[in-house]
Design an enzyme around this catalytic site. Sequence first.
Site, PDB file in Angstrom:
ATOM      1  N   GLY A   1      -3.063 -12.340  18.015  1.00  0.00           N
ATOM      2  CA  GLY A   1      -2.519 -12.357  19.371  1.00  0.00           C
ATOM      3  C   GLY A   1      -1.092 -12.890  19.393  1.00  0.00           C
ATOM      4  O   GLY A   1      -0.208 -12.329  20.046  1.00  0.00           O
TER       5      GLY A   1
ATOM      6  N   TYR B   1     -21.807 -10.701  16.991  1.00  0.00           N
ATOM      7  CA  TYR B   1     -20.381 -10.317  17.010  1.00  0.00           C
ATOM      8  C   TYR B   1     -20.274  -8.779  17.029  1.00  0.00           C
ATOM      9  O   TYR B   1     -19.513  -8.206  17.797  1.00  0.00           O
ATOM     10  CB  TYR B   1     -19.687 -10.903  15.779  1.00  0.00           C
ATOM     11  CG  TYR B   1     -18.213 -10.608  15.668  1.00  0.00           C
ATOM     12  CD1 TYR B   1     -17.286 -11.233  16.504  1.00  0.00           C
ATOM     13  CD2 TYR B   1     -17.722  -9.723  14.698  1.00  0.00           C
ATOM     14  CE1 TYR B   1     -15.914 -10.980  16.391  1.00  0.00           C
ATOM     15  CE2 TYR B   1     -16.367  -9.470  14.579  1.00  0.00           C
ATOM     16  CZ  TYR B   1     -15.469 -10.095  15.422  1.00  0.00           C
ATOM     17  OH  TYR B   1     -14.117  -9.832  15.303  1.00  0.00           O
TER      18      TYR B   1
END
Length: 436
Positions: free
Chosen positions: A125, A309
């Site tokens: 990010g 996940y």
Amino acid sequence: MSESLTTMRVYQGLIAGPIALSLLYSISVQCFLSGWHECSWTYHLSSISLRLTLVIVAIAILFAMEEFSHDTFLLPAVVFPILAVTLMVRTRKIYITGPTSEKYIQTQAAKDKIVLITGANTGIGKETARQLFMAGATVILSCRSEQRARDAMEDILSSQQHNSSNSTATETTQLRSKTMDKDRLLFLQCDVSDYDSVRNASQELDKMLCKLDKSNDATATPALDVLINNAGIMMGTRKENKAGHELTMACNHLGHFLLTNLLMPNLRASKYGGRVVVVTSSTYTLADKGMDLDDLQCEKRSYTMFSQYAQSKLANILMGKELARRESETKNKGTEKPVKVYNVHPGLVRTDVVRNMPWYLKYPNMMFSLVLVTLQKAPPAGAYTNVFCALDESLENQSGEYFSNSEAFATNKFTHDEDTAKRLWTLSCNLVGLKE
Ligand SMILES: NC(=O)c1ccc[n+]([C@@H]2O[C@H](COP(=O)([O-])OP(=O)(O)OC[C@H]3O[C@@H](n4cnc5c(N)ncnc54)[C@H](OP(=O)(O)O)[C@@H]3O)[C@@H](O)[C@H]2O)c1
């Protein structure tokens, strides 16, 4: 051992060793990438064949050495190690590092665009934020910790300033551009696993976008050009958020689902055509029975980190594809434009994502870091496909697709199940309190 025999052994080592290592590295890259579903088992085959041929040539030279004077082999003893290192660097550059966003930075391709990135204070990010900022965008770092976000902003600004101080601009121009650059990095508080925090963030964002809006039209919806749903976690043990929802699903899918829906009016108002980049993972393939809609919170199945996940990352792709379908069918009002959606697998990237993993995965990951670092992407390389999907004009007709290494990549049958995607959408609306 006689001196000439020692020299011959050294030559043999220099001819055979590095080139065999280069073949081994090539095979490791192929196995590693295909094992993580980043490519097919034949992806790297021609390069492996070339290295295999060189190993065979090296072996032939070794046999010939017994027959001839070893001085004849000085040249191959110099050339083979250089060749081997060059080939290893090339393998890494093509198959691990990949392209860089330099072309977007040079052309300032994101100038005047506003981008929001969740979980932008570290890892992929943060690097996505850095590259988009460098490409001229105003970047909103949406993070749960203000301090960590501010540290990341400092770091991004200092790398930008380092770049511009190397340029030939005058001191006054540099100072002015530093002040202007600072205004292009903003912080928005948001914990994506907390739905109240997501709702607050969307209201705060509206105010922020109004201030950034240059149109002076107070009645118009303020525009957001790109939303990058990046924040993500892998939890070693099952935990829940405030709403009692399993945390991995809440953070990776449900919170982002809510955020995306709340921001759709802003994205549709983008004059460039809004984009949503959904950061998913090739690990979705571990959901080998498809999306488990009867047990989204993993209350009936026994909890394992990878299986939950994988469920959350499959949910990302199903949401991305369903949103793309809905947008292509929606009749937009006035100047609104349909939003395009891209699912991205960033590759296997060395980041802090391992921090909540059990010790038997976390510690080997640290112990073998010297080997893994040669096979995994560094965060800047991991950010490239995000930047590509956020900016590249060639993707206009590829909404809903899945991208890996900046190429559209086929996904398994579970991701194409439209009925499951619609049911997941309805279920997600109910869980986060949205009207469909
Ligand atoms: N690394 C890989 O190999 C890989 C592979 C495939 C896909 N991905 C995906 O890529 C994305 C980024 O991962 P990464 O590797 O960069 O991981 P990372 O280094 O652990 O970064 C994750 C980011 O998400 C933020 N975050 C976590 N929970 C949050 C929450 N509840 N609210 C807001 N922000 C939150 C973290 O903030 P804090 O610092 O505050 O925790 C951090 O900024 C994830 O979606 C991951 O699933 C990664």
